[in-house]
Design a protein around this motif. Structure first.
Motif, PDB file in Angstrom:
ATOM      1  N   UNK A  21      11.179   9.049  -0.347  1.00 47.77           N
ATOM      2  CA  UNK A  21       9.853   9.541   0.003  1.00 47.77           C
ATOM      3  C   UNK A  21       9.391   8.962   1.335  1.00 47.77           C
ATOM      4  N   UNK A  22       8.958   9.834   2.237  1.00 43.40           N
ATOM      5  CA  UNK A  22       8.386   9.402   3.515  1.00 43.40           C
ATOM      6  C   UNK A  22       6.881   9.596   3.487  1.00 43.40           C
ATOM      7  N   UNK A  23       6.147   8.536   3.819  1.00 41.34           N
ATOM      8  CA  UNK A  23       4.693   8.644   3.927  1.00 41.34           C
ATOM      9  C   UNK A  23       4.301   8.524   5.391  1.00 41.34           C
ATOM     10  N   UNK A  24       3.600   9.511   5.930  1.00 44.39           N
ATOM     11  CA  UNK A  24       3.126   9.431   7.300  1.00 44.39           C
ATOM     12  C   UNK A  24       1.669   9.852   7.374  1.00 44.39           C
ATOM     13  N   UNK A  25       0.965   9.282   8.327  1.00 45.56           N
ATOM     14  CA  UNK A  25      -0.427   9.666   8.497  1.00 45.56           C
ATOM     15  C   UNK A  25      -0.518  10.922   9.350  1.00 45.56           C
ATOM     16  N   UNK A  26      -1.444  11.802   8.998  1.00 45.68           N
ATOM     17  CA  UNK A  26      -1.700  12.998   9.792  1.00 45.68           C
ATOM     18  C   UNK A  26      -3.061  12.824  10.448  1.00 45.68           C
ATOM     19  N   UNK A  27      -3.092  13.082  11.759  1.00 41.02           N
ATOM     20  CA  UNK A  27      -4.358  12.950  12.471  1.00 41.02           C
ATOM     21  C   UNK A  27      -4.680  14.201  13.267  1.00 41.02           C
ATOM     22  N   UNK A  28      -5.294  15.184  12.616  1.00 36.66           N
ATOM     23  CA  UNK A  28      -5.728  16.332  13.397  1.00 36.66           C
ATOM     24  C   UNK A  28      -6.859  15.874  14.323  1.00 36.66           C
ATOM     25  N   UNK A  29      -6.846  16.338  15.565  1.00 38.97           N
ATOM     26  CA  UNK A  29      -7.835  15.855  16.522  1.00 38.97           C
ATOM     27  C   UNK A  29      -9.251  16.139  16.037  1.00 38.97           C
ATOM     28  N   UNK A 102      -2.645  11.889   4.420  1.00 34.46           N
ATOM     29  CA  UNK A 102      -1.281  11.375   4.330  1.00 34.46           C
ATOM     30  C   UNK A 102      -0.338  12.519   3.991  1.00 34.46           C
ATOM     31  N   UNK A 103       0.728  12.604   4.775  1.00 31.11           N
ATOM     32  CA  UNK A 103       1.747  13.605   4.507  1.00 31.11           C
ATOM     33  C   UNK A 103       2.887  12.947   3.741  1.00 31.11           C
ATOM     34  N   UNK A 104       3.349  13.615   2.683  1.00 28.77           N
ATOM     35  CA  UNK A 104       4.420  13.067   1.851  1.00 28.77           C
ATOM     36  C   UNK A 104       5.605  14.022   1.907  1.00 28.77           C
ATOM     37  N   UNK A 105       6.746  13.502   2.369  1.00 30.27           N
ATOM     38  CA  UNK A 105       7.959  14.322   2.447  1.00 30.27           C
ATOM     39  C   UNK A 105       9.078  13.675   1.639  1.00 30.27           C
ATOM     40  N   UNK A 106      10.006  14.497   1.179  1.00 28.06           N
ATOM     41  CA  UNK A 106      11.186  13.974   0.490  1.00 28.06           C
ATOM     42  C   UNK A 106      11.387  14.642  -0.861  1.00 28.06           C
ATOM     43  N   UNK A 107      12.609  14.502  -1.381  1.00 19.80           N
ATOM     44  CA  UNK A 107      12.952  15.252  -2.596  1.00 19.80           C
ATOM     45  C   UNK A 107      12.157  14.794  -3.811  1.00 19.80           C
TER      46      UNK A 107
END
Lengths: 180, 87
Positions: A21-29, A102-107
């Motif tokens: 699992x990848x956790x990344x922050x999303x920052x729309x302007x 937070x964007x969550x990617x992965x199987x």
């Protein structure tokens, strides 16, 4: 003059990779809450479509790719990643700094979210373009499916730390099961 | 228990706040008199069987809904938005 340092809600907490699992922050302007006045939803939707190419989303739906509109409650949607046009028939409120995203990617993403929310996030029930207001742990949140193994979770900014903690814990537990 | 939110679909009971009997939608006229207002404010039936309750989808879409259910069989017959409901 005092120098102010802009901080994102999840600064110092993300990005992180835990197991699959990848956790990344999303920052729309820019994030703008759009709430059409009574009887104005159609007109507002048409005006949005003219200006940005996205319509006002139906309940539980998210539309658009560049400029996005995500439904966040009865008669309310968030416009993300674009300047809000001048909308006569709606209340438009700048909420750019209000949300932690937070964007969550992965199987394993569905399994991780299933540990935290009462929402049915299976592929068959919650498809790409679907969004929902629901609970993540004890927090009210907005969950949007971006792809097969990819979700976006939004909570109020003050709960950024708790959200990251909850997601980390769930992802760690999933990873532990995989290696056990 | 799952409640059928008219906007969100079937959702877990945890997402909802329970207000009480939907009689609050049936507000008496200003000049209806003390008896009618006393009844409206204070007296509630406690039926074993079918009820119409007001619930708030507080952890969801934020809508107030009227849920028609049965307290004996736990069956939920349906729900509608409070703004569209007739008392």
């Amino acid at each position: 003059m005092v120098k102010l340092i802009a901080k994102s809600p999840c600064m110092g907490l993300l990005p992180k990779t835990i197991g699959a699992v990848d956790l990344t922050e999303v920052e729309p302007a820019l994030i703008t809450l759009i709430a059409p006045f009574a009887g104005q939803t159609k007109a507002v939707s048409a005006a949005l479509k003219d200006a940005l190419g996205v319509s006002f989303p139906a309940p539980n739906r998210a539309v658009g790719t560049g400029a996005r509109a995500v439904w966040v409650g009865m008669g309310q949607a968030l416009l993300m990643g674009a300047n809000c046009p001048d909308l006569k028939g709606a209340a438009c409120i700048d909420q750019s700094d209000a949300w932690a995203i937070v964007r969550i990617d992965g199987v394993d993403t569905s399994a991780v979210l299933a540990r935290l929310t009462p929402l049915d996030v299976r592929d068959s029930q919650f498809k790409r373009g679907h969004t929902a207001r629901t609970l993540v742990g004890h927090m009210t949140a907005s969950i949007t499916r971006l792809g097969v193994h990819s979700f976006e979770v939004m909570v109020m900014r003050s709960m950024a730390g708790t959200l990251v903690h909850e997601l980390e814990q769930a992802a760690e537990n999933m990873a532990a099961r995989a290696t056990a | 228990m799952r409640l059928p939110c008219p906007l969100c679909g079937d959702r877990d009971r945890r997402e909802f706040f329970y207000q009480g009997a939907a009689v609050t939608l049936d507000r008496p006229a200003r000049d209806a008199g003390d008896a009618a207002w006393n009844d409206y404010l204070h007296n509630r039936d406690n039926p074993a069987g079918e009820t119409r309750d007001l619930w708030h989808h507080e952890a969801g879409c934020g809508a107030w809904i009227v849920v028609h259910r049965n307290t004996v069989t736990h069956e939920v017959y349906g729900a509608e938005l409070a703004q569209k409901a007739k008392a």
